[in-house]
Design a protein around this motif. Sequence first.
Motif, short mmCIF file in Angstrom:
data_model
loop_
_atom_site.label_atom_id
_atom_site.label_comp_id
_atom_site.label_asym_id
_atom_site.label_seq_id
_atom_site.Cartn_x
_atom_site.Cartn_y
_atom_site.Cartn_z
N LEU B 464 0.84 -1.20 0.00
CA LEU B 464 0.00 0.00 0.00
C LEU B 464 0.87 1.25 0.00
O LEU B 464 0.55 2.26 -0.65
CB LEU B 464 -0.91 0.01 1.24
N GLY B 465 1.99 1.18 0.74
CA GLY B 465 2.91 2.31 0.78
C GLY B 465 3.49 2.60 -0.59
O GLY B 465 3.62 3.77 -0.99
N VAL B 466 3.83 1.55 -1.33
CA VAL B 466 4.35 1.73 -2.69
C VAL B 466 3.28 2.42 -3.55
O VAL B 466 3.57 3.37 -4.30
CB VAL B 466 4.73 0.35 -3.30
N TRP B 467 2.03 1.97 -3.40
CA TRP B 467 0.94 2.54 -4.20
C TRP B 467 0.73 4.03 -3.85
O TRP B 467 0.62 4.87 -4.75
CB TRP B 467 -0.34 1.75 -3.93
N VAL B 468 0.73 4.35 -2.55
CA VAL B 468 0.54 5.74 -2.13
C VAL B 468 1.69 6.61 -2.63
O VAL B 468 1.47 7.71 -3.16
CB VAL B 468 0.43 5.84 -0.58
N SER B 469 2.93 6.09 -2.51
CA SER B 469 4.10 6.87 -2.96
C SER B 469 4.03 7.10 -4.46
O SER B 469 4.32 8.21 -4.94
CB SER B 469 5.39 6.12 -2.64
N ALA B 470 3.63 6.07 -5.21
CA ALA B 470 3.53 6.22 -6.67
C ALA B 470 2.48 7.27 -7.01
O ALA B 470 2.66 8.11 -7.89
CB ALA B 470 3.19 4.88 -7.31
N ARG B 471 1.38 7.24 -6.28
CA ARG B 471 0.29 8.17 -6.55
C ARG B 471 0.69 9.61 -6.26
O ARG B 471 0.29 10.53 -6.95
CB ARG B 471 -0.89 7.77 -5.66
N ARG B 475 9.28 9.50 -5.30
CA ARG B 475 10.15 8.40 -5.74
C ARG B 475 11.00 7.84 -4.61
O ARG B 475 11.25 6.64 -4.55
CB ARG B 475 11.09 8.91 -6.85
N ARG B 476 11.47 8.72 -3.74
CA ARG B 476 12.36 8.27 -2.66
C ARG B 476 11.66 7.23 -1.79
O ARG B 476 12.17 6.17 -1.52
CB ARG B 476 12.79 9.47 -1.81
N ARG B 477 10.43 7.59 -1.37
CA ARG B 477 9.69 6.66 -0.50
C ARG B 477 9.30 5.40 -1.25
O ARG B 477 9.26 4.31 -0.67
CB ARG B 477 8.44 7.34 0.05
N LEU B 478 8.97 5.59 -2.54
CA LEU B 478 8.58 4.42 -3.34
C LEU B 478 9.73 3.41 -3.37
O LEU B 478 9.55 2.21 -3.11
CB LEU B 478 8.23 4.88 -4.75
#
Lengths: 73, 649
Positions: B464-471, B475-478
Amino acid sequence: METGLLGIGAGIAVGLAAIGAGVAQGRIGSAGIGAMAEKPEMMGRVILLIAIPETLVILGFAVAAMIMFILGG
Amino acid sequence: MLVPMAKVEIVGHRRHLDAVLALLQRHGAVHLLDATAVPGLRVSSLAVDEGYAREGEELRQLGLRIEGLLDLAGNLRLRSEPDTFPGTDLDELLADLDEMAPRLETAVKRIDELENEHAALPRHVESLRRLLPLIPELPRLETYETVALLIDSRHAGVVELLRDELTEMLGSRFDVLSGQIDRDTVGAVLVFPRRESRRIHAMLSREQVSRVQLPEQFRGVPLASAVVSMERRIGLLPTEIREAKAALAALLSPVERWERARAHIGRRIAQIEALRLVGTTEKTFVIVGWAPRRRLEELADSLTVEAGAETLLAELEPAPDDEPPILLTNPAPVRPFQLFVRMLALPRYGTLDPTMLMSFFVPLFFGIMLGDVAYGLVLLGVAVWAGKRWGRRTPVVADLARILGLGAAWAVVWGFVFGEILGDLGHRVAGLEPIWINREEAIEPLLVLAVAIGVTHVLLGLALGVWVSARRGDRRRLTERAALMLTLVALCVIAGAAADVLPHGAMTPAVVAVIVAFVLLVAVQWPLGAILGPLDLLGIVTNVLSYLRIAALGLASVFLARVANELGATAPLAIGIVIAALFHVLNLALGAFSPTIQALRLHYVEFFDKFYEPGGAPFQPFGGSIAPVPDTSLDRSAPRRRSIEPQPS
């Protein structure tokens, strides 16, 4: 005898971790209640902060389980 | 989920401002922003308008007076907030208040006096009755005064001291009659010339001798006659109190109108206070705010109908640093869990509302930790009872009852999985066997189950974190979250290979994956990554191990239940049942509290940390907490008089 020593070791692992967590929780709890007295909306964060040191006990529990199951065969 | 918000601007002629504010208040759909602070809008504030300030102050004063009057009404006040106001002009209402206030105060005072008298007289009668046997009935002597005393038996010598003192003061012009009234009390009656009253009372006060004080109307009356009069009065008082209350109720007949006036004044004051957020030019006003996108059409239609076609609602392009307020919306079964999200902090706009996930995982974790059919059924009963008993009046209790009910249902399910009814009692008495894991004996599978749950939950959080970061284009958090996902999966493969569950050939690629993930973690946070990278790797392992608490609490629960059963079995049947029941109640209390806290903690610390971005401001619509007022109820027949209805500016 050896099983008894393993049991004592496991007990120490959980017990010391619990003492450490208790001391930390006591301090965080008193500060947290003080903060909540002024800002009741902080309840969620205070619960979170109080619950954080409990990981120590869980890690102690994990070590105790390893002592019993891995060393104890 | 988070309700999509739109930034709106409402522009119109100033003569429509009050009508527009009343409409927005009624709809309760716009979170107002300070229009004078919006970049690019050249408008000034209305806050300095003296007319509005004066009106606001007058209404506040009026509201306080009505409030005071309604306090007198006590139980006769309306229970629900009235939603209509049968138009009244301000002068008429003020005259009404001026006339009614003194009459109401007098009526309430009269009831208080009567009720106090009704409470006090029986006590006086009781005291006098005890004194009556001491004295013969004397003719009423206008020139003599009688004072009654009740003295503790331990201080009976006071009577003689009094006699000596009175002899010194009055010679033989007095009499003291005394005697034992009961085991603890000595009664005394002093008779002395009325003209010496002040000196005698001063002496009694100086010597701190307490007297039996009779009500004003019975003073100077012989004691026996006073008792008879008081008893007659006690018989009459209930009727007088009833009549006084009926008179008050008649006076309070306009109370409903005052309630409505008070509610309406509250709404108008809220409108005046909202004016400080309104921007104006010489002829126009501008209102800026956030509104749920789904309500824009309805708002625009209402504005056109009620404020004319020259009042426009337009959607604005949000500025890059705008943070729309947060309004959560979820299906009814999930909604109680919004409480847990609010307890921490609302999510930021554009991120994820975790309510739906919590509604599944919190009861599930609770159920696994408690895992007992009997405990689950008891808690289910408690939840249903509490929901029915208090749920309608207190929504929070209704929410908590639903949450507890779901957790208890899962506890029943897992109770069958673990084969537990009151611990091992189900197995002992009914031969119940576990469907999957016997928690008392198979501790290792239980630990593996807890870790597996942890891995799944943390991986879900990271995904979910990857999805939120992408949205959000972060990029850093992703990269960071993707690297942690890779690490966790690789560590699981390594553990599986080490335990001979997976082929050994999987070990090498998994180690390579951990190294790659580590390099990514260090690189993406460089130079702090040199320290944070290893900490992140360690953190993800600790996060997963933290889920061992699911097994630990379950073990504690099952062993406490076993202790209860063992203790119960050592005593005779009846006593044993009581002992076992006490321990089970203790275990159940712990079982209801501890798993809730631990399930929340696993979410707040281990799960939310992977994707949750707190810091959203709550959506607070103008008029949101005020009941709607149909415009048709307003009296618009006298627009030139001072009125508490909105006035054209």
